[in-house]
Design a protein around this motif. Structure first.
Motif, PDB file in Angstrom:
ATOM      1  N   ILE A 102       6.625  52.477  37.072  1.00 36.52           N
ATOM      2  CA  ILE A 102       7.005  51.091  37.367  1.00 36.52           C
ATOM      3  C   ILE A 102       7.308  50.924  38.852  1.00 36.52           C
ATOM      4  O   ILE A 102       6.820  49.998  39.506  1.00 36.52           O
ATOM      5  N   LEU A 103       8.113  51.834  39.386  1.00 37.52           N
ATOM      6  CA  LEU A 103       8.549  51.699  40.776  1.00 37.52           C
ATOM      7  C   LEU A 103       7.399  51.855  41.765  1.00 37.52           C
ATOM      8  O   LEU A 103       7.393  51.242  42.831  1.00 37.52           O
ATOM      9  N   ARG A 104       6.413  52.667  41.414  1.00 35.83           N
ATOM     10  CA  ARG A 104       5.291  52.910  42.339  1.00 35.83           C
ATOM     11  C   ARG A 104       4.249  51.806  42.310  1.00 35.83           C
ATOM     12  O   ARG A 104       3.633  51.506  43.332  1.00 35.83           O
ATOM     13  N   PHE A 105       4.051  51.188  41.159  1.00 37.04           N
ATOM     14  CA  PHE A 105       2.899  50.302  41.021  1.00 37.04           C
ATOM     15  C   PHE A 105       3.222  48.837  40.732  1.00 37.04           C
ATOM     16  O   PHE A 105       2.361  47.980  40.916  1.00 37.04           O
ATOM     17  N   PHE A 106       4.428  48.533  40.268  1.00 36.45           N
ATOM     18  CA  PHE A 106       4.766  47.136  40.004  1.00 36.45           C
ATOM     19  C   PHE A 106       5.195  46.456  41.299  1.00 36.45           C
ATOM     20  O   PHE A 106       5.752  47.096  42.196  1.00 36.45           O
ATOM     21  N   SER A 107       4.970  45.157  41.388  1.00 36.46           N
ATOM     22  CA  SER A 107       5.454  44.408  42.540  1.00 36.46           C
ATOM     23  C   SER A 107       6.968  44.264  42.441  1.00 36.46           C
ATOM     24  O   SER A 107       7.542  44.258  41.344  1.00 36.46           O
ATOM     25  N   LYS A 108       7.616  44.165  43.577  1.00 37.70           N
ATOM     26  CA  LYS A 108       9.071  44.054  43.596  1.00 37.70           C
ATOM     27  C   LYS A 108       9.583  42.829  42.834  1.00 37.70           C
ATOM     28  O   LYS A 108      10.536  42.936  42.059  1.00 37.70           O
ATOM     29  N   PRO A 109       8.970  41.632  43.012  1.00 40.57           N
ATOM     30  CA  PRO A 109       9.434  40.470  42.242  1.00 40.57           C
ATOM     31  C   PRO A 109       9.321  40.683  40.734  1.00 40.57           C
ATOM     32  O   PRO A 109      10.192  40.246  39.976  1.00 40.57           O
ATOM     33  N   SER A 110       8.271  41.375  40.290  1.00 39.20           N
ATOM     34  CA  SER A 110       8.110  41.628  38.862  1.00 39.20           C
ATOM     35  C   SER A 110       9.186  42.578  38.352  1.00 39.20           C
ATOM     36  O   SER A 110       9.732  42.389  37.262  1.00 39.20           O
ATOM     37  N   ILE A 111       9.480  43.593  39.138  1.00 43.99           N
ATOM     38  CA  ILE A 111      10.527  44.542  38.740  1.00 43.99           C
ATOM     39  C   ILE A 111      11.856  43.812  38.578  1.00 43.99           C
ATOM     40  O   ILE A 111      12.594  44.029  37.611  1.00 43.99           O
ATOM     41  N   GLU A 112      12.162  42.925  39.498  1.00 46.13           N
ATOM     42  CA  GLU A 112      13.411  42.172  39.426  1.00 46.13           C
ATOM     43  C   GLU A 112      13.439  41.248  38.213  1.00 46.13           C
ATOM     44  O   GLU A 112      14.479  41.039  37.600  1.00 46.13           O
ATOM     45  N   PHE A 113      12.272  40.736  37.845  1.00 45.13           N
ATOM     46  CA  PHE A 113      12.227  39.776  36.746  1.00 45.13           C
ATOM     47  C   PHE A 113      12.253  40.452  35.386  1.00 45.13           C
ATOM     48  O   PHE A 113      12.918  39.985  34.468  1.00 45.13           O
ATOM     49  N   ILE A 114      11.522  41.559  35.247  1.00 45.25           N
ATOM     50  CA  ILE A 114      11.411  42.164  33.922  1.00 45.25           C
ATOM     51  C   ILE A 114      12.326  43.367  33.721  1.00 45.25           C
ATOM     52  O   ILE A 114      12.377  43.913  32.629  1.00 45.25           O
ATOM     53  N   SER A 115      13.052  43.779  34.759  1.00 41.85           N
ATOM     54  CA  SER A 115      13.869  44.984  34.607  1.00 41.85           C
ATOM     55  C   SER A 115      14.893  44.834  33.493  1.00 41.85           C
ATOM     56  O   SER A 115      15.210  45.791  32.789  1.00 41.85           O
ATOM     57  N   HIS A 116      15.411  43.621  33.291  1.00 42.28           N
ATOM     58  CA  HIS A 116      16.383  43.449  32.213  1.00 42.28           C
ATOM     59  C   HIS A 116      15.725  43.428  30.844  1.00 42.28           C
ATOM     60  O   HIS A 116      16.394  43.471  29.827  1.00 42.28           O
ATOM     61  N   LEU A 117      14.375  43.399  30.829  1.00 43.42           N
ATOM     62  CA  LEU A 117      13.656  43.520  29.570  1.00 43.42           C
ATOM     63  C   LEU A 117      14.019  44.834  28.890  1.00 43.42           C
ATOM     64  O   LEU A 117      14.083  44.928  27.665  1.00 43.42           O
ATOM     65  N   TYR A 118      14.267  45.869  29.695  1.00 46.51           N
ATOM     66  CA  TYR A 118      14.606  47.175  29.153  1.00 46.51           C
ATOM     67  C   TYR A 118      16.094  47.499  29.255  1.00 46.51           C
ATOM     68  O   TYR A 118      16.491  48.627  29.093  1.00 46.51           O
ATOM     69  N   ASN A 119      16.878  46.494  29.553  1.00 47.91           N
ATOM     70  CA  ASN A 119      18.324  46.707  29.537  1.00 47.91           C
ATOM     71  C   ASN A 119      18.803  46.447  28.118  1.00 47.91           C
ATOM     72  O   ASN A 119      19.096  45.333  27.733  1.00 47.91           O
ATOM     73  N   TYR A 120      18.898  47.507  27.330  1.00 50.87           N
ATOM     74  CA  TYR A 120      19.195  47.343  25.915  1.00 50.87           C
ATOM     75  C   TYR A 120      20.617  46.890  25.654  1.00 50.87           C
ATOM     76  O   TYR A 120      20.977  46.592  24.510  1.00 50.87           O
ATOM     77  N   SER A 177      18.819  33.464  37.013  1.00 53.13           N
ATOM     78  CA  SER A 177      18.611  32.418  38.009  1.00 53.13           C
ATOM     79  C   SER A 177      18.468  33.055  39.386  1.00 53.13           C
ATOM     80  O   SER A 177      18.805  34.217  39.598  1.00 53.13           O
ATOM     81  N   ASN A 178      17.963  32.265  40.341  1.00 53.24           N
ATOM     82  CA  ASN A 178      17.804  32.792  41.700  1.00 53.24           C
ATOM     83  C   ASN A 178      19.127  33.263  42.276  1.00 53.24           C
ATOM     84  O   ASN A 178      19.203  34.251  42.995  1.00 53.24           O
ATOM     85  N   GLN A 179      20.191  32.543  41.937  1.00 52.87           N
ATOM     86  CA  GLN A 179      21.515  32.932  42.433  1.00 52.87           C
ATOM     87  C   GLN A 179      21.986  34.229  41.773  1.00 52.87           C
ATOM     88  O   GLN A 179      22.495  35.123  42.434  1.00 52.87           O
ATOM     89  N   ASP A 180      21.803  34.316  40.453  1.00 53.26           N
ATOM     90  CA  ASP A 180      22.239  35.506  39.734  1.00 53.26           C
ATOM     91  C   ASP A 180      21.395  36.725  40.077  1.00 53.26           C
ATOM     92  O   ASP A 180      21.864  37.863  39.975  1.00 53.26           O
ATOM     93  N   ARG A 181      20.134  36.499  40.486  1.00 51.56           N
ATOM     94  CA  ARG A 181      19.240  37.609  40.786  1.00 51.56           C
ATOM     95  C   ARG A 181      19.813  38.531  41.862  1.00 51.56           C
ATOM     96  O   ARG A 181      19.595  39.738  41.855  1.00 51.56           O
ATOM     97  N   ASP A 182      20.579  37.964  42.766  1.00 54.30           N
ATOM     98  CA  ASP A 182      21.182  38.768  43.829  1.00 54.30           C
ATOM     99  C   ASP A 182      22.195  39.764  43.264  1.00 54.30           C
ATOM    100  O   ASP A 182      22.445  40.798  43.877  1.00 54.30           O
ATOM    101  N   TYR A 183      22.778  39.430  42.116  1.00 59.53           N
ATOM    102  CA  TYR A 183      23.769  40.315  41.516  1.00 59.53           C
ATOM    103  C   TYR A 183      23.149  41.412  40.660  1.00 59.53           C
ATOM    104  O   TYR A 183      23.807  42.395  40.336  1.00 59.53           O
ATOM    105  N   TYR A 184      21.901  41.225  40.267  1.00 60.13           N
ATOM    106  CA  TYR A 184      21.329  42.113  39.271  1.00 60.13           C
ATOM    107  C   TYR A 184      21.245  43.575  39.706  1.00 60.13           C
ATOM    108  O   TYR A 184      21.554  44.476  38.915  1.00 60.13           O
ATOM    109  N   PRO A 185      20.830  43.891  40.935  1.00 62.41           N
ATOM    110  CA  PRO A 185      20.824  45.299  41.342  1.00 62.41           C
ATOM    111  C   PRO A 185      22.196  45.959  41.212  1.00 62.41           C
ATOM    112  O   PRO A 185      22.296  47.121  40.834  1.00 62.41           O
ATOM    113  N   LEU A 186      23.255  45.199  41.507  1.00 58.94           N
ATOM    114  CA  LEU A 186      24.607  45.745  41.362  1.00 58.94           C
ATOM    115  C   LEU A 186      24.948  45.982  39.896  1.00 58.94           C
ATOM    116  O   LEU A 186      25.588  46.986  39.544  1.00 58.94           O
ATOM    117  N   PHE A 187      24.514  45.052  39.036  1.00 61.41           N
ATOM    118  CA  PHE A 187      24.772  45.240  37.613  1.00 61.41           C
ATOM    119  C   PHE A 187      24.057  46.493  37.099  1.00 61.41           C
ATOM    120  O   PHE A 187      24.632  47.281  36.339  1.00 61.41           O
TER     121      PHE A 187
END
Length: 287
Positions: A102-120, A177-187
């Motif tokens: 994922i980290l090597r081949f996905f675009s950064k915006p996609s990783i940010e958008f779908i990363s919580h897809l696997y946050n069980y 949301s765009n505002q919450d997206r900034d918090y997601y890496p910290l979460f």
């Protein structure tokens, strides 16, 4: 009962971080013998998509049984404990891939958008009635038939990336949301720290200190994604790990208590009963 085996990724030599197995192929491998039994609880250190194309059945993830049928997609996250049913009565595919892929081949915006897809911790693993599956599997299998093709991993990644984005839209999962997206890496940092250090500390201040943020700031970002407090998040993860251990190991409750960071069995029992309303002993007896 036996200890939960930890399963690392094993793919084809020329594509080390991605693979697609038919359920029939998987069943054949099970019959020939593997170093673990996929029909018993095992923890994976990669990601998986179980795509059902015919029949129906169930799949167990972290002590929960999910009913699956034609059109079902089951997302199994890195670090989760899962098991196939004893007699598999459905057909489909198991798509497996690593975090590195994922980290090597996905675009950064996609990783940010779908990363919580696997946050069980905050998403449902089951998506029903996806009309995307046939096209997705067909594209993957067609590409995999071309051995050592130029750019093959990039192409496979883009097929998977687009599928996950569309699956996210179908699942109706919580949007960031765009505002919450900034918090997601910290979460995600907090989540990963809890998974790594929960047996060492359950103190919110310790995690905030490791992240170099205030406990108030940590509380805010955890609430955004879970609607709960950091303490609740930590305690629920510990409870999950305790249940996993009781279900799938031959260790005594005293040994499990020690593994989970409790010095005294009495404190371990009080903690577990507080969060589940039953004692560890009763939980084990009811299995």
């Amino acid at each position: 009962m036996i200890d939960i085996p930890n399963i690392a990724f094993e793919g084809e030599e020329h594509i080390k971080d991605f693979d697609v197995l038919t359920i029939s192929d998987l069943s054949a491998k099970i019959d020939k013998g593997l170093d673990h039994d996929p029909k018993k609880p095992h923890r994976i250190h990669f990601f998986a998509l179980l795509v059902i194309t015919e029949g129906e059945g169930y799949h167990e993830i972290d002590l929960q049984r999910y009913q699956i049928k034609v059109g079902s997609v089951l997302k199994i996250a890195k670090g989760q404990v899962h098991a196939f049913q004893q007699k598999i009565g459905y057909k489909g595919f198991l798509v497996i891939f690593t975090e590195d892929f994922i980290l090597r081949f996905f675009s950064k915006p996609s990783i940010e958008f779908i990363s919580h897809l696997y946050n069980y911790h905050i998403s449902d693993p089951l998506v029903q009635s996806s009309g995307l599956n046939d096209s997705f599997v067909h594209q993957l299998r067609e590409e995999l038939r071309v051995e050592y093709s130029y750019g093959q991993q990039n192409i496979l990644a883009k097929i998977l990336e687009l599928y996950l984005l569309k699956l996210e839209r179908i699942s109706g999962a919580k949007r960031i949301s765009n505002q919450d997206r900034d918090y997601y890496p910290l979460f995600l940092q907090f989540k990963n720290l809890v998974e790594k250090d929960f047996a060492t500390t359950r103190n919110v201040k310790d995690y905030a200190s490791k992240m170099r943020i205030s406990t108030k700031h940590l509380g805010k970002l955890v609430h955004i994604f879970t609607l709960n407090t950091p303490k609740h998040f930590i305690d629920q993860y510990v409870v999950l790990e305790v249940k996993r251990a009781i279900l799938s190991t031959n260790k005594s409750l005293k040994e499990i208590a020690y593994d989970m960071g409790f010095d005294e069995v009495t404190n371990f029992t009080k903690f577990f009963k507080k969060h589940t309303e039953v004692t560890p002993k009763r939980f084990k007896a009811d299995l």
